[in-house]
Design an enzyme around this catalytic site. Structure first.
Site, mmCIF file in Angstrom:
data_model
loop_
_atom_site.group_PDB
_atom_site.id
_atom_site.type_symbol
_atom_site.label_atom_id
_atom_site.label_comp_id
_atom_site.label_asym_id
_atom_site.label_seq_id
_atom_site.Cartn_x
_atom_site.Cartn_y
_atom_site.Cartn_z
ATOM 1 N N ARG A 35 38.329 29.056 37.693
ATOM 2 C CA ARG A 35 38.756 29.515 36.364
ATOM 3 C C ARG A 35 39.767 28.540 35.764
ATOM 4 O O ARG A 35 39.703 28.216 34.568
ATOM 5 C CB ARG A 35 39.352 30.910 36.468
ATOM 6 C CG ARG A 35 39.939 31.431 35.170
ATOM 7 C CD ARG A 35 40.490 32.838 35.336
ATOM 8 N NE ARG A 35 41.167 33.282 34.116
ATOM 9 C CZ ARG A 35 41.733 34.472 33.963
ATOM 10 N NH1 ARG A 35 41.698 35.345 34.954
ATOM 11 N NH2 ARG A 35 42.331 34.792 32.830
ATOM 12 N N HIS A 38 32.447 42.536 26.246
ATOM 13 C CA HIS A 38 33.548 41.768 25.645
ATOM 14 C C HIS A 38 33.250 41.355 24.207
ATOM 15 O O HIS A 38 33.838 40.407 23.695
ATOM 16 C CB HIS A 38 33.887 40.522 26.491
ATOM 17 C CG HIS A 38 34.573 40.848 27.775
ATOM 18 N ND1 HIS A 38 35.025 39.890 28.658
ATOM 19 C CD2 HIS A 38 34.900 42.054 28.341
ATOM 20 C CE1 HIS A 38 35.592 40.484 29.704
ATOM 21 N NE2 HIS A 38 35.519 41.791 29.525
ATOM 22 N N ASN A 59 31.878 39.185 36.345
ATOM 23 C CA ASN A 59 31.830 38.633 34.996
ATOM 24 C C ASN A 59 31.013 37.347 34.928
ATOM 25 O O ASN A 59 30.868 36.658 35.935
ATOM 26 C CB ASN A 59 33.257 38.358 34.494
ATOM 27 C CG ASN A 59 33.922 39.606 33.962
ATOM 28 O OD1 ASN A 59 33.302 40.417 33.288
ATOM 29 N ND2 ASN A 59 35.208 39.768 34.251
ATOM 30 N N CYS A 69 32.551 47.737 32.499
ATOM 31 C CA CYS A 69 33.748 47.037 32.039
ATOM 32 C C CYS A 69 34.746 48.098 31.585
ATOM 33 O O CYS A 69 34.351 49.129 31.034
ATOM 34 C CB CYS A 69 33.413 46.083 30.890
ATOM 35 S SG CYS A 69 34.836 45.169 30.246
ATOM 36 N N ASP A 70 36.031 47.828 31.804
ATOM 37 C CA ASP A 70 37.024 48.834 31.417
ATOM 38 C C ASP A 70 37.599 48.614 30.032
ATOM 39 O O ASP A 70 38.400 49.415 29.556
ATOM 40 C CB ASP A 70 38.158 48.910 32.447
ATOM 41 C CG ASP A 70 38.877 47.584 32.657
ATOM 42 O OD1 ASP A 70 38.459 46.583 32.050
ATOM 43 O OD2 ASP A 70 39.840 47.548 33.441
ATOM 44 N N TYR A 115 38.698 41.199 23.247
ATOM 45 C CA TYR A 115 38.172 39.844 23.410
ATOM 46 C C TYR A 115 37.658 39.253 22.103
ATOM 47 O O TYR A 115 37.470 38.036 22.008
ATOM 48 C CB TYR A 115 37.080 39.825 24.482
ATOM 49 C CG TYR A 115 37.636 39.938 25.878
ATOM 50 C CD1 TYR A 115 37.959 38.808 26.616
ATOM 51 C CD2 TYR A 115 37.870 41.185 26.453
ATOM 52 C CE1 TYR A 115 38.488 38.911 27.892
ATOM 53 C CE2 TYR A 115 38.400 41.300 27.719
ATOM 54 C CZ TYR A 115 38.709 40.163 28.443
ATOM 55 O OH TYR A 115 39.251 40.269 29.702
#
Length: 446
Positions: A90, A196, A144, A165-166, A245
């Site tokens: 990442r 997102h 993800n 997804c939360d 997002y």
């Protein structure tokens, strides 16, 4: 029930186990298999979970496995939460993105595509092993980019893979709290889009939509995270509540500028924080306390550069509460295992729900869950202004899947060049070359 957690040595595992400990209903999960490639983390995680279970009668038994097939045998449900390349991957995505003048966030734009390209071969292998070793199991995907990964795994597992997804439920909870309203069975949230990339379009409480009331109150809008992030005026202009997002799309210049000014990227910070956590927790007499402190710090610094880009400052205490994906997952499991009908926002095949997307396109919408799986509720409404963005990003997801499964560099380039956060074909080409030079996992692209 037996639950297998792929990536069971991951940081969020205690959130899931805590939810399992709270579930005292008949037929609850009694056995948890943690599967991970890192034996040291599995040992530390086992100590954390054992501390959580102290004083809880009949706590789910925990076993650990480094062999995937062994961990999957006998599973009724499988949670997939893996990060190919780890936090370092990442961090490299963020660095590459910034070097080429684009946002490198891990699930949107270049970062999301790079992450997916590293991840897809691994999750497709996982899907094949699940199909062979635990063919009756249901896979609940947290990996993800969740919608894209779920759509790819569905090529092997069909409707037996469901994405979670939360973000949507967290947004709804915070918005209701701004109105002084709790969440509960009398609440129905309308939400539509992709993972997102979606919008809350109504908040019905006892059948009455309370979203118009919230939209009339700027002070209440800016009482919760997303309201401060986007600003009351813009949310009132939209007439809906955007997923957090979407800030990367709506405030691209500001976020990029904030990222460029930051002393370190989010992932570089997490690399240091997580390394300290695992080191401290390994020999700590109370590893759960070490984990809880690290979790709060992680939540407090979530999307920090996005907040900085609009001058938000520190997060409020109410915003540090987990979005609740672990509770959604348990509701989903119980709904399927015991035909306990529930309404949940999930990542599932469209099946005609959003009429201008094809049936197989995985979307994030409210669903009814029963013994036969998750079924999208007809009538999900993407706002008119969001149709183009959803269509474009779905195309990008599809091209990324083609690249990840078929090894096509051309498809990967099409995905990057068409993403709204990448503004040049030359930049897209350079990003792809940098990613391939950085990540050995992408050597399959040609």
């Amino acid at each position: 029930m037996r639950l297998t957690m792929i990536g069971g040595g991951g940081f969020r595992t205690p959130l899931v186990y805590a939810a399992l400990l709270r579930d005292r209903a008949p037929g609850r999960v009694t056995s948890v298999a943690l599967v991970d490639t890192d034996e040291a983390r599995l040992r530390t995680m086992t100590r954390i979970l054992a501390t959580q279970a102290q004083g809880v009668a009949d706590a789910p038994a925990v076993t650990t496995h480094t062999d995937l097939a062994e961990g999957l045998r006998g599973a009724d449900f499988v949670f997939s939460a893996i990060r190919v390349g780890g936090i370092e991957g990442r961090a490299n995505d963020e660095t590459i993105g910034l070097a080429h003048g684009v946002i490198g966030q891990e699930t949107v734009g270049f970062g999301g595509i790079s992450y997916a390209l590293r991840t897809l071969p691994t999750v497709m292998h996982l899907a094949e092993v699940v199909k062979r070793v635990a063919p009756d199991a249901w896979v609940i995907n947290f990996t993800n980019p969740a919608g894209l990964v779920t759509e790819a795994m569905a090529q092997v597992l069909g409707s037996r893979v469901i994405g979670i997804c939360d973000s949507p439920i967290g947004l709804a909870r915070r918005a209701l709290s701004a109105l002084g309203l709790p969440t509960g069975p009398n609440v129905e949230v309308d939400y539509a889009g992709l993972n997102h990339l979606g919008w809350v379009t109504s908040l019905r409480v006892d059948g009455v939509d309370r979203l118009p009331e919230l939209l009339r109150r700027p002070q209440q809008i800016e009482a919760f995270e997303e309201g401060r992030l986007f600003g009351a005026e813009w949310i009132q202009t939209l007439g809906v509540l955007p997923n957090e997002y979407l800030h990367y799309y709506s405030y691209r210049r500001e976020v990029l500028h904030s990222d460029q000014l930051a002393s370190h990227t989010r992932a570089r910070y997490l690399l240091e924080q997580q390394a300290a956590f695992w080191s401290d927790a390994h020999g700590a007499p109370d590893p759960l306390a070490v984990w809880e402190a690290a979790r709060l710090d992680r939540e407090a610094t979530y999307m920090a550069t996005s907040r900085d880009s609009v001058g938000m400052g520190e997060r409020n205490a109410d915003d540090l509460v987990s979005g609740g994906y672990e509770n959604v997952a348990i509701s989903l499991m119980r709904g399927i295992a015991y035909d306990e009908h529930s309404r949940l926002i999930l990542n599932v095949p469209n099946a005609g729900t959003i009429p201008w997307l094809d049936d197989d396109a995985v979307v994030e919408v409210p669903c009814i869950v029963d013994a036969s799986g998750a079924h999208p509720i007809p009538g999900a409404q993407v706002p008119d202004f969001g149709r183009g963005l959803v269509t474009t990003v779905k195309y990008v997801e599809r091209e990324t899947i083609e690249a990840g499964i078929g090894g096509s560099r051309a498809a990967a380039l099409r995905a990057l060049a068409h993403h709204p956060l990448v503004d040049s074909v030359r930049v897209a080409d350079a990003l792809l070359d940098s990613a391939r030079a950085t990540f050995p996992e992408l050597s399959y692209l040609d």
